[in-house]
Motif scaffolding. Structure first.
Motif, PDB file in Angstrom:
ATOM      1  N   VAL A   8     -11.103  -2.845  -6.712  1.00  0.00           N
ATOM      2  CA  VAL A   8      -9.850  -2.871  -7.132  1.00  0.00           C
ATOM      3  C   VAL A   8     -10.062  -1.573  -8.281  1.00  0.00           C
ATOM      4  O   VAL A   8     -11.131  -1.735  -8.744  1.00  0.00           O
ATOM      5  CB  VAL A   8     -10.209  -4.437  -7.280  1.00  0.00           C
ATOM      6  N   VAL A   9      -9.317  -0.895  -7.994  1.00  0.00           N
ATOM      7  CA  VAL A   9      -9.584   0.015  -9.217  1.00  0.00           C
ATOM      8  C   VAL A   9      -8.017  -0.144 -10.421  1.00  0.00           C
ATOM      9  O   VAL A   9      -7.087  -0.115  -9.531  1.00  0.00           O
ATOM     10  CB  VAL A   9      -8.863   2.000  -8.874  1.00  0.00           C
ATOM     11  N   ASP A  10      -8.778  -0.190 -11.774  1.00  0.00           N
ATOM     12  CA  ASP A  10      -7.447  -0.871 -12.274  1.00  0.00           C
ATOM     13  C   ASP A  10      -7.154   1.473 -13.407  1.00  0.00           C
ATOM     14  O   ASP A  10      -7.649   1.864 -13.540  1.00  0.00           O
ATOM     15  CB  ASP A  10      -8.248  -1.055 -13.961  1.00  0.00           C
ATOM     16  N   ILE A  11      -5.712   2.053 -12.694  1.00  0.00           N
ATOM     17  CA  ILE A  11      -5.399   3.286 -13.392  1.00  0.00           C
ATOM     18  C   ILE A  11      -4.017   3.155 -14.947  1.00  0.00           C
ATOM     19  O   ILE A  11      -4.410   3.910 -15.368  1.00  0.00           O
ATOM     20  CB  ILE A  11      -4.027   3.379 -12.023  1.00  0.00           C
ATOM     21  N   GLY A 315       6.907   4.737  -1.488  1.00  0.00           N
ATOM     22  CA  GLY A 315       6.063   3.474  -0.312  1.00  0.00           C
ATOM     23  C   GLY A 315       4.091   3.334  -0.774  1.00  0.00           C
ATOM     24  O   GLY A 315       4.416   3.793  -2.045  1.00  0.00           O
ATOM     25  N   ALA A 316       4.126   2.007   0.064  1.00  0.00           N
ATOM     26  CA  ALA A 316       3.020   1.823  -0.330  1.00  0.00           C
ATOM     27  C   ALA A 316       1.844   2.815  -0.603  1.00  0.00           C
ATOM     28  O   ALA A 316       0.590   1.932  -1.459  1.00  0.00           O
ATOM     29  CB  ALA A 316       2.233   0.257   0.373  1.00  0.00           C
ATOM     30  N   ALA A 352       3.790  -9.269  -2.145  1.00  0.00           N
ATOM     31  CA  ALA A 352       4.725  -8.317  -2.082  1.00  0.00           C
ATOM     32  C   ALA A 352       4.300  -7.805  -0.224  1.00  0.00           C
ATOM     33  O   ALA A 352       4.961  -7.341   0.668  1.00  0.00           O
ATOM     34  CB  ALA A 352       5.017  -7.157  -2.172  1.00  0.00           C
ATOM     35  N   VAL A 353       3.091  -7.713  -0.622  1.00  0.00           N
ATOM     36  CA  VAL A 353       3.212  -7.418   1.412  1.00  0.00           C
ATOM     37  C   VAL A 353       1.572  -8.547   1.772  1.00  0.00           C
ATOM     38  O   VAL A 353       1.494  -7.591   3.002  1.00  0.00           O
ATOM     39  CB  VAL A 353       2.321  -5.525   0.627  1.00  0.00           C
ATOM     40  N   GLY A 354       0.960  -9.252   1.620  1.00  0.00           N
ATOM     41  CA  GLY A 354       0.174 -10.040   1.884  1.00  0.00           C
ATOM     42  C   GLY A 354      -1.397  -9.562   1.676  1.00  0.00           C
ATOM     43  O   GLY A 354      -1.845  -8.696   1.745  1.00  0.00           O
ATOM     44  N   ASN A 361      -5.024  -3.644  -0.177  1.00  0.00           N
ATOM     45  CA  ASN A 361      -6.374  -2.886  -0.468  1.00  0.00           C
ATOM     46  C   ASN A 361      -5.764  -1.890  -0.152  1.00  0.00           C
ATOM     47  O   ASN A 361      -6.838  -1.383  -1.733  1.00  0.00           O
ATOM     48  CB  ASN A 361      -7.634  -2.909   0.485  1.00  0.00           C
ATOM     49  N   ALA A 362      -5.252  -1.016  -0.494  1.00  0.00           N
ATOM     50  CA  ALA A 362      -4.668   0.050  -0.735  1.00  0.00           C
ATOM     51  C   ALA A 362      -4.115  -0.127  -2.132  1.00  0.00           C
ATOM     52  O   ALA A 362      -4.649   0.850  -3.062  1.00  0.00           O
ATOM     53  CB  ALA A 362      -3.492   0.684   0.390  1.00  0.00           C
ATOM     54  N   ILE A 363      -3.205  -0.647  -2.475  1.00  0.00           N
ATOM     55  CA  ILE A 363      -2.933  -0.755  -4.086  1.00  0.00           C
ATOM     56  C   ILE A 363      -3.135  -0.566  -4.834  1.00  0.00           C
ATOM     57  O   ILE A 363      -3.002  -0.627  -6.197  1.00  0.00           O
ATOM     58  CB  ILE A 363      -0.937  -2.075  -3.771  1.00  0.00           C
TER      59      ILE A 363
END
Ligand code: 5CU
Length: 377
Positions: A8-11, A315-316, A352-354, A361-363
Motif C-alpha cells: 500500500v502506497v500513500d501518494i 483508467g485503473a 469500485a473494483v473489488g 492492488n494497482a490503485i
C-alpha cells in the motif's frame, strides 16, 4: 510459495517540517500559526476563507477559533510513521502542504526552498524504502533559481516529483512563461503532483458561509474546482501537446475533471472562435486522450461514485491511493487510532473494483510503485 502481500502506497500525504512551522509562526498574514489562550494546540490558518474568523477571534475571546489545530501530526516524522503503521501503509510519498513556498519573497524563496527540500530528503533517509517525497519549487524566485531548484531536487535520492499549486508564476498554469519550467521538470523525469490551495473567491460562498458552514464549501467544492479550472486552462493553452513527456498526478481525483471532460469537449467543438482558429479540428488531441496519456489521478475522493468516474476517465492503471494526512483527522475518536478519512478512500477502492482484485492492488500501491519508481533508490 506464498504470494507476497500487495503493498500500500500513500501518494497524497503532507508535512510541514519544523523549520517551515517556524516561518508560519513569525507571520501576521495567512498562512500563519497563532496561539490562543483558550486551547493548548496553536491554530494553523491557511485559507482565505479563514481570514474573517481569524479577525473575529483576535477581537473576541468567545469567538470560534480560526483554522485547524496544529497537532503533532503536521510536523512530526515519528507521527507520520505511526500513522502509516496504524493504517497498513508500506510507503508514503510525502509533500510539503499548501501553500508551499508561494508566499515567500523572490529573494528568500530559493534558499528556503532548498533547505525545505533537503529537510524532506533527510526525513526520507531516516526510513529508507518507506519514504519518498515530492519537492517544492521556489516559484516566486527568478527563472534561473527555479531551474536550479529542479536540478537540485532531481539529484536528491528520494525525490520523485514536484508538488505544485495552481498559481504558477502568479498567472496560472497556462502562462507561457512556465513552459521552460515544465520542460525542465519533464526532462528530469519528475512527476508533478498538482494540488489546490486558493479555491474560489470568498463571495461565491455567500454571507452565511464563514459563520455557519465551517470549511465545507472551500474544501469540498473550492479545491476541486480550482484543480479543474487549472488543468482545463493548461489543456486549452496546448501545454500537454507542447510537452508530451509532462506527467501530472491530480489531487482529489482530478477535481471534477472526469465528470466534466465531456462537457469541456463539447464546448470546444461548438466554439466558433476555436473552430475559426483551427483549434477544434481533426488531429486535435482530446482532453480524454490527455487524461489517459499524461495525467494520473489520486484516489482521494471518498466514494465509489467519484472513483468510478476517475477510473472511467483515466483508467485503473492511472489511479493512486492517498490519505491527505494530516488533514481530516477524526473528531470523535483517538487521533492515534484509525482515521475514518483513510478508510473511506480505501473502502471506495474496494467497492469500485473489488477488494483484493488486481485493479485494487494497482490503485492501492502498484501503480505508484511503477510510475514513481519506488522500488529504485
Ligand atoms: O483542511 C484543509 O484546509 C486542507 C488543506 O489546506 N490542504 C489539504 O491538502 N487538505 C485539507
Amino acid at each position: 510459495m506464498a504470494a507476497s502481500k500487495a503493498r500500500v502506497v500513500d501518494i497524497h500525504t503532507h508535512m510541514y517540517p519544523p523549520s517551515y512551522i517556524k516561518i508560519l509562526e513569525s507571520r501576521s498574514t495567512i498562512p500563519l500559526v497563532r496561539a490562543f489562550p483558550q486551547t493548548p494546540d496553536p491554530r494553523l490558518i491557511l485559507l482565505e476563507a479563514e481570514v474573517k474568523s481569524l479577525e473575529e477571534a483576535a477581537n473576541d475571546p468567545a469567538a470560534k477559533l480560526p483554522g485547524r489545530p496544529l497537532t503533532s501530526h503536521f510536523a512530526s516524522l515519528a507521527q507520520k510513521v505511526h500513522f502509516m503503521d496504524t493504517h497498513g501503509i508500506d510507503i508514503s510519498v510525502i509533500s510539503l502542504a499548501n501553500p508551499w513556498l508561494d508566499f515567500l519573497s523572490a529573494s528568500e524563496s530559493g534558499k528556503i526552498g532548498e533547505s525545505v527540500n533537503e529537510e524532506f530528503s533527510r526525513m526520507c533517509g531516516e526510513h529508507p524504502g518507506r519514504l519518498f517525497f515530492f519537492a517544492a519549487l521556489p516559484l516566486t524566485a527568478p527563472l534561473e533559481t527555479v531551474l536550479a531548484a529542479i536540478s537540485h531536487v532531481r539529484g536528491l535520492e528520494y525525490c520523485r516529483g514536484i508538488i505544485l499549486g495552481t498559481s504558477g508564476l502568479g498567472k496560472g498554469l497556462d502562462d507561457p512563461a512556465l513552459l521552460p519550467i515544465f520542460e525542465a521538470i519533464a526532462a528530469a523525469h519528475l512527476t508533478i503532483f498538482l494540488h489546490p490551495h486558493y479555491g474560489l473567491p470568498n463571495e461565491v460562498w455567500g454571507p452565511r458561509a464563514s459563520s455557519e458552514y465551517g470549511h465545507v464549501l472551500p474544501l469540498a467544492l473550492g479545491f476541486p474546482m480550482e484543480t479543474t479550472i487549472a488543468v482545463t486552462r493548461m489543456y486549452l493553452s496546448g501545454v500537454f501537446d507542447k510537452i508530451r513527456q509532462l506527467r501530472m498526478i491530480l489531487a482529489h481525483s482530478g477535481g471534477t475533471l472526469p465528470f466534466l471532460a465531456g462537457r469541456i469537449e463539447s464546448c470546444i467543438v461548438h466554439d466558433g472562435q476555436l473552430v475559426r482558429e483551427g483549434k477544434a479540428g481533426k488531429g486535435r488531441r482530446t482532453i480524454w486522450e490527455v487524461l489517459k496519456e499524461q495525467i494520473y489521478l489520486d484516489a482521494v475522493i471518498y466514494s465509489k461514485v467519484g472513483l468510478k468516474a476517475a477510473i472511467e476517465a483515466s483508467g485503473a492503471d492511472r489511479l493512486m491511493f492517498g490519505t491527505d494526512h494530516p488533514f481530516f483527522p477524526p473528531l470523535a475518536t483517538d487521533e492515534q487510532g484509525e482515521w475514518e478519512s483513510v478508510s473511506l478512500n480505501a473502502d471506495a477502492v474496494a467497492k469500485a473494483v473489488g477488494e483484493g482484485s488486481g485493479e485494487a492492488n494497482a490503485i492501492m500501491g502498484g501503480n505508484a510503485i511503477s510510475v514513481l519508481r519506488l522500488d529504485q533508490s
